[in-house]
Design a protein around this motif. Structure first.
Motif, PDB file in Angstrom:
ATOM      1  N   ALA A   9      -8.479  -9.452  -6.481  1.00  0.00           N
ATOM      2  CA  ALA A   9      -7.301  -9.426  -7.337  1.00  0.00           C
ATOM      3  C   ALA A   9      -6.535  -8.122  -7.128  1.00  0.00           C
ATOM      4  CB  ALA A   9      -7.731  -9.543  -8.803  1.00  0.00           C
ATOM      5  N   PRO A  10      -5.219  -8.121  -7.387  1.00  0.00           N
ATOM      6  CA  PRO A  10      -4.461  -6.866  -7.330  1.00  0.00           C
ATOM      7  C   PRO A  10      -5.069  -5.819  -8.270  1.00  0.00           C
ATOM      8  CG  PRO A  10      -2.980  -8.741  -7.472  1.00  0.00           C
ATOM      9  CD  PRO A  10      -4.363  -9.272  -7.701  1.00  0.00           C
ATOM     10  N   GLU A  50     -15.207   0.592  -7.840  1.00  0.00           N
ATOM     11  CA  GLU A  50     -16.648   0.706  -7.593  1.00  0.00           C
ATOM     12  C   GLU A  50     -17.459  -0.153  -8.536  1.00  0.00           C
ATOM     13  OE1 GLU A  50     -17.348   4.868  -7.879  1.00  0.00           O
ATOM     14  OE2 GLU A  50     -16.589   5.315  -5.857  1.00  0.00           O
ATOM     15  N   THR A  51     -17.035  -0.251  -9.794  1.00  0.00           N
ATOM     16  CA  THR A  51     -17.786  -1.078 -10.750  1.00  0.00           C
ATOM     17  C   THR A  51     -17.523  -2.556 -10.532  1.00  0.00           C
ATOM     18  OG1 THR A  51     -15.983  -0.850 -12.390  1.00  0.00           O
ATOM     19  CG2 THR A  51     -17.808   0.716 -12.517  1.00  0.00           C
ATOM     20  N   PRO A  58      -4.690  -6.172  -3.239  1.00  0.00           N
ATOM     21  CA  PRO A  58      -6.151  -6.352  -3.265  1.00  0.00           C
ATOM     22  C   PRO A  58      -6.816  -5.474  -2.212  1.00  0.00           C
ATOM     23  CG  PRO A  58      -5.018  -8.470  -3.310  1.00  0.00           C
ATOM     24  CD  PRO A  58      -3.976  -7.435  -3.021  1.00  0.00           C
ATOM     25  N   THR A  59      -8.081  -5.183  -2.436  1.00  0.00           N
ATOM     26  CA  THR A  59      -8.838  -4.362  -1.493  1.00  0.00           C
ATOM     27  C   THR A  59      -9.982  -5.181  -0.898  1.00  0.00           C
ATOM     28  OG1 THR A  59     -10.419  -3.560  -3.144  1.00  0.00           O
ATOM     29  CG2 THR A  59      -8.338  -2.347  -2.932  1.00  0.00           C
ATOM     30  N   SER A  92       0.808  -1.226   0.000  1.00  0.00           N
ATOM     31  CA  SER A  92       0.000   0.000   0.000  1.00  0.00           C
ATOM     32  C   SER A  92       0.840   1.274   0.000  1.00  0.00           C
ATOM     33  CB  SER A  92      -0.935   0.016   1.211  1.00  0.00           C
ATOM     34  OG  SER A  92      -1.862  -1.048   1.124  1.00  0.00           O
ATOM     35  N   ASP A  93       1.838   1.369   0.884  1.00  0.00           N
ATOM     36  CA  ASP A  93       2.645   2.585   0.971  1.00  0.00           C
ATOM     37  C   ASP A  93       3.407   2.850  -0.322  1.00  0.00           C
ATOM     38  OD1 ASP A  93       1.723   2.994   3.502  1.00  0.00           O
ATOM     39  OD2 ASP A  93       3.551   2.289   4.520  1.00  0.00           O
TER      40      ASP A  93
END
Length: 322
Positions: free
Chosen positions: A289-290, A319-320, A283-284, A255-256
């Motif tokens: 997936a990344p 978002e989609t 991934p979130t 992330s950083d």
């Protein structure tokens, strides 16, 4: 009586790649505008033009995908084409006026020998009926004015030239060919040059692009099929933006590092040198997936940014995906 004004289409951010089977008669830009309207997309582009008289694979890039469309201008292309032998036209295709006719008396062996000569590195003189520019003006504009201007020969690569079918007798002799070639190859010119080498002349009556880079016509959707779908289903036809980067080495950042990289900062790590790298973030919560951040290259253990997605584009893609 004044006609009612047309309702304005509410545009929206759309990101991805639509593989369209371009129909006969539409220009690449007309096909793009049609797809853009059907998806209500606010930004779109394509990866290189296809003649109005040609059909087949036309990748259309939406939103963030337009940042990588340039990469596919250099991709190899594969075409299937039919060369009508014995009749030469002003445009080297069926749209032109007949300018000469000759009997066809070549043999199958001569056809094979000539095709061998047109395989590998060859030179072509760009046709007058093309979009190539000279002194800021497209060649086809000169042609419409009845003018012929000097064109420099260009070197192109014919990787493979396959004879699919042929008819050397009868009232409409022809060759059906499959051509895998480098960018910048004019198939009309290739067909005309092959027919001239056979001593009878000829012109194209069919041209279909069946592959460009990694994308084949089997993956494509027609304009008619797209029109018949409900709007939400049309979006499901899109390939992800990263489909434009199939040969890029993947690098995933924490992330950083991902945040710093998106701001344009180089990152250091234990990466081998690669000229083409696709960079991903972790991934979130909404995407397993990344997440694609952009592309670049690695050199001497350093990750160097190239084309980057914006944070807004990344957020819209996430978002989609939910």
């Amino acid at each position: 009586m004044t006609a009612a004004p047309r309702a304005r289409v509410q545009r929206r951010p759309v990101h991805g790649v639509l593989l369209l089977d371009k129909p006969l008669g539409l220009s690449s830009n007309q096909a793009l505008q049609k797809a853009k309207w059907l998806l209500r997309a606010d930004k779109a582009g394509h990866t290189g033009t296809l003649d109005p008289l040609a059909t087949g694979v036309l990748p259309i890039c939406f939103g963030a995908a337009t940042k990588f469309s340039q990469l596919h201008l250099d991709a190899d292309k594969t075409y299937e084409t039919v060369v009508r032998l014995g009749v030469t036209t002003s445009t080297a295709d069926a749209e032109g006026e007949v300018v000469d006719t000759h009997p066809v008396d070549c043999s199958a062996g001569q056809v094979v020998e000539v095709l061998d000569r047109f395989t590998g590195s060859i030179t072509q003189v760009p046709p007058m009926h093309s979009a190539l520019k000279k002194d800021g003006k497209a060649l086809y504009e000169y042609a419409r004015e009845g003018k012929t201007v000097e064109r420099e020969p260009r070197t192109v690569m014919i990787h493979d030239l396959e004879l699919l079918d042929m008819q050397l007798q009868g009232t409409e002799p022809f060759l059906k060919l499959r051509v895998r070639c480098s960018k910048g190859t004019y198939i009309r010119t290739l067909g005309e040059d092959i027919a001239r080498a056979l001593g009878c002349g000829g012109h194209l009556t069919l041209l279909r692009r069946v592959q460009t880079g990694p994308f084949s016509v089997d993956q494509c959707i027609t304009v008619e099929a797209l029109e018949a779908m409900p709007e939400d289903q049309r979006l499901r036809c899109l390939l992800p933006v990263e489909s434009l980067l199939p040969h890029h080495a993947p690098v995933t950042l924490a992330s950083d590092d991902a945040a710093r990289f998106l701001s344009g900062m180089r990152r250091r790590g234990h990466w081998p040198d690669h000229e083409q790298v696709a960079i991903y973030g972790p991934p979130t919560d909404t995407r397993r997936a990344p997440v694609l951040l952009g592309c670049g290259h690695t050199q001497a253990g350093e990750l160097i940014p190239g084309r980057l997605l914006s944070p807004i584009e990344i957020q819209q893609i996430l978002e989609t995906a939910t």
